[in-house]
Design a protein around this motif. Structure first.
Motif, mmCIF file in Angstrom:
data_model
loop_
_atom_site.group_PDB
_atom_site.id
_atom_site.type_symbol
_atom_site.label_atom_id
_atom_site.label_comp_id
_atom_site.label_asym_id
_atom_site.label_seq_id
_atom_site.Cartn_x
_atom_site.Cartn_y
_atom_site.Cartn_z
ATOM 1 N N VAL A 81 47.840 77.174 26.402
ATOM 2 C CA VAL A 81 48.527 76.689 25.200
ATOM 3 C C VAL A 81 47.519 76.479 24.066
ATOM 4 C CG1 VAL A 81 49.898 74.822 24.208
ATOM 5 C CG2 VAL A 81 50.350 75.595 26.549
ATOM 6 N N TYR A 82 46.386 75.841 24.394
ATOM 7 C CA TYR A 82 45.355 75.611 23.381
ATOM 8 C C TYR A 82 44.717 76.930 22.927
ATOM 9 C CZ TYR A 82 45.525 70.560 24.002
ATOM 10 O OH TYR A 82 45.927 69.237 24.025
ATOM 11 N N LEU A 83 44.534 77.853 23.868
ATOM 12 C CA LEU A 83 43.950 79.147 23.515
ATOM 13 C C LEU A 83 44.861 79.920 22.576
ATOM 14 C CD1 LEU A 83 41.738 81.289 23.924
ATOM 15 C CD2 LEU A 83 43.001 82.083 25.946
ATOM 16 N N GLY A 84 46.154 79.964 22.909
ATOM 17 C CA GLY A 84 47.103 80.680 22.065
ATOM 18 C C GLY A 84 47.198 80.104 20.668
ATOM 19 N N GLY A 85 47.123 78.774 20.566
ATOM 20 C CA GLY A 85 47.176 78.146 19.260
ATOM 21 C C GLY A 85 45.919 78.349 18.442
ATOM 22 N N VAL A 98 53.710 71.417 8.660
ATOM 23 C CA VAL A 98 54.982 71.640 9.344
ATOM 24 C C VAL A 98 54.742 71.873 10.834
ATOM 25 C CG1 VAL A 98 56.899 73.261 9.588
ATOM 26 C CG2 VAL A 98 56.223 72.462 7.330
ATOM 27 N N ASN A 99 53.710 72.629 11.161
ATOM 28 C CA ASN A 99 53.375 72.882 12.561
ATOM 29 C C ASN A 99 53.074 71.581 13.298
ATOM 30 O OD1 ASN A 99 51.125 73.408 14.737
ATOM 31 N ND2 ASN A 99 52.207 75.352 14.512
ATOM 32 N N ALA A 100 52.259 70.718 12.679
ATOM 33 C CA ALA A 100 51.895 69.453 13.318
ATOM 34 C C ALA A 100 53.094 68.526 13.448
ATOM 35 C CB ALA A 100 50.786 68.774 12.514
ATOM 36 N N LEU A 101 53.943 68.498 12.427
ATOM 37 C CA LEU A 101 55.110 67.611 12.448
ATOM 38 C C LEU A 101 56.095 68.007 13.536
ATOM 39 C CD1 LEU A 101 56.755 65.315 11.189
ATOM 40 C CD2 LEU A 101 57.710 66.994 9.583
ATOM 41 N N THR A 102 56.427 69.294 13.599
ATOM 42 C CA THR A 102 57.386 69.734 14.618
ATOM 43 C C THR A 102 56.815 69.581 16.027
ATOM 44 O OG1 THR A 102 56.606 72.027 14.349
ATOM 45 C CG2 THR A 102 58.554 71.345 13.083
ATOM 46 N N SER A 103 55.505 69.743 16.175
ATOM 47 C CA SER A 103 54.880 69.556 17.483
ATOM 48 C C SER A 103 54.996 68.108 17.933
ATOM 49 C CB SER A 103 53.411 69.978 17.422
ATOM 50 O OG SER A 103 52.778 69.777 18.669
ATOM 51 N N TRP A 163 58.812 82.300 5.045
ATOM 52 C CA TRP A 163 59.078 82.776 6.408
ATOM 53 C C TRP A 163 58.004 82.250 7.349
ATOM 54 C CZ3 TRP A 163 62.530 87.000 8.063
ATOM 55 C CH2 TRP A 163 62.336 87.368 9.392
ATOM 56 N N LEU A 164 56.767 82.308 6.926
ATOM 57 C CA LEU A 164 55.650 81.862 7.756
ATOM 58 C C LEU A 164 55.744 80.362 8.048
ATOM 59 C CD1 LEU A 164 52.958 82.597 9.129
ATOM 60 C CD2 LEU A 164 51.816 82.038 6.980
ATOM 61 N N ILE A 165 56.170 79.579 7.069
ATOM 62 C CA ILE A 165 56.307 78.137 7.276
ATOM 63 C C ILE A 165 57.370 77.850 8.334
ATOM 64 C CG2 ILE A 165 57.099 75.997 6.191
ATOM 65 C CD1 ILE A 165 55.752 76.963 3.611
ATOM 66 N N VAL A 166 58.493 78.540 8.258
ATOM 67 C CA VAL A 166 59.557 78.350 9.255
ATOM 68 C C VAL A 166 59.068 78.759 10.644
ATOM 69 C CG1 VAL A 166 61.853 79.095 9.983
ATOM 70 C CG2 VAL A 166 61.405 78.618 7.563
ATOM 71 N N ALA A 167 58.402 79.908 10.731
ATOM 72 C CA ALA A 167 57.898 80.386 12.018
ATOM 73 C C ALA A 167 56.829 79.454 12.566
ATOM 74 C CB ALA A 167 57.340 81.796 11.877
ATOM 75 N N SER A 168 55.994 78.893 11.683
ATOM 76 C CA SER A 168 54.972 77.944 12.112
ATOM 77 C C SER A 168 55.606 76.674 12.652
ATOM 78 C CB SER A 168 54.045 77.620 10.940
ATOM 79 O OG SER A 168 53.026 76.723 11.332
ATOM 80 N N GLY A 209 55.087 75.121 16.397
ATOM 81 C CA GLY A 209 54.739 73.741 16.699
ATOM 82 C C GLY A 209 55.739 73.090 17.636
ATOM 83 N N MET A 210 57.011 73.386 17.451
ATOM 84 C CA MET A 210 58.045 72.811 18.303
ATOM 85 C C MET A 210 57.847 73.214 19.765
ATOM 86 S SD MET A 210 62.173 73.336 18.025
ATOM 87 C CE MET A 210 62.053 75.102 18.383
ATOM 88 N N PHE A 211 57.613 74.493 19.999
ATOM 89 C CA PHE A 211 57.436 74.959 21.370
ATOM 90 C C PHE A 211 56.096 74.500 21.946
ATOM 91 C CE2 PHE A 211 60.445 78.303 19.799
ATOM 92 C CZ PHE A 211 61.522 77.871 20.572
ATOM 93 N N ALA A 212 55.080 74.398 21.104
ATOM 94 C CA ALA A 212 53.777 73.916 21.573
ATOM 95 C C ALA A 212 53.879 72.468 22.052
ATOM 96 C CB ALA A 212 52.737 74.037 20.464
#
Length: 203
Positions: free
Chosen positions: A29-33, A64-69, A111-116, A120-123
């Motif tokens: 997980v950390y490697l992929g991120g 956004v990535n950090a918040l959803t995570s 688009w990138l913000i939504v995907a990010s 984060g949510m799945f991470a």
């Protein structure tokens, strides 16, 4: 004597398939991120038509990535208690594949913000489920060693990830870093399916 005890404890941990599976899964997980990290600002710059907004856009993607995570770690952690961590791992790994593919084909910063945010949510779900498995199956007398090994693997993954990302970008372009993460999470899903049993606490 202490060294022999440490070797014996480490051997017991690394010879447990569910435990080793959870440790390597968490490292994955950390490697992929970490793979897209060194090129993400450059990728945003390539998408952002207004140069003066590059810093703002980069901050929004990371934020956004950090918040959803953070939010998903709590929510999906609760779901993991009901469905089981292995089920959550497989679902979130599959979701991560889709999220990184979406990032790789992003036509715009929006688009990138939504995907990010999806990433984060799945991470967050992957991290909470992996840690739940480790907490369940780590030997009571070796929990410190278990998490020490896990943290070492995680640190190594965070160190190696940017190198892999930079190498991929040098060979195939900016979008290849996200494709590389998607491929990694595909391998991670296969690894979880093969190594971690439906009831990890019984392993």
């Amino acid at each position: 004597k202490g060294q022999r005890s440490l070797r014996a404890t480490t051997s017991r941990i690394t010879h447990s398939a569910p435990m080793l599976g959870a440790i390597l899964s968490l490292g994955g997980v950390y490697l992929g991120g970490a793979i897209p990290q060194p090129v993400l600002p450059l990728f945003i710059e390539s998408l952002q038509r207004s140069p003066e907004l590059i810093n703002t856009s980069t901050g929004m993607v990371y934020g956004v990535n950090a918040l959803t995570s953070a939010l998903s770690a709590l929510l999906i952690g609760h779901i993991s208690d009901r469905l089981g961590p292995r089920t959550v791992l497989l679902a979130c790994a599959t979701g991560s594949i889709a999220a990184y593919v979406c990032q790789s084909v992003s036509p715009s910063v929006s688009w990138l913000i939504v995907a990010s945010g999806m990433t984060g949510m799945f991470a967050g779900g992957l991290l909470s489920a992996n840690n739940a498995i480790l907490a369940r199956i780590a030997p009571k007398d070796a929990q410190g060693t278990t998490y020490g090994i896990s943290n070492s693997v995680n640190s190594g993954a965070r160190a190696v990830g940017p190198i892999i990302g930079a190498a991929a970008v040098s060979a195939w372009g900016l979008r290849s870093a996200f494709v590389g993460s998607a491929v990694l999470f595909l391998l991670l899903a296969i690894w979880v399916a093969l190594v971690i049993p439906p009831r990890p606490d019984s392993g």
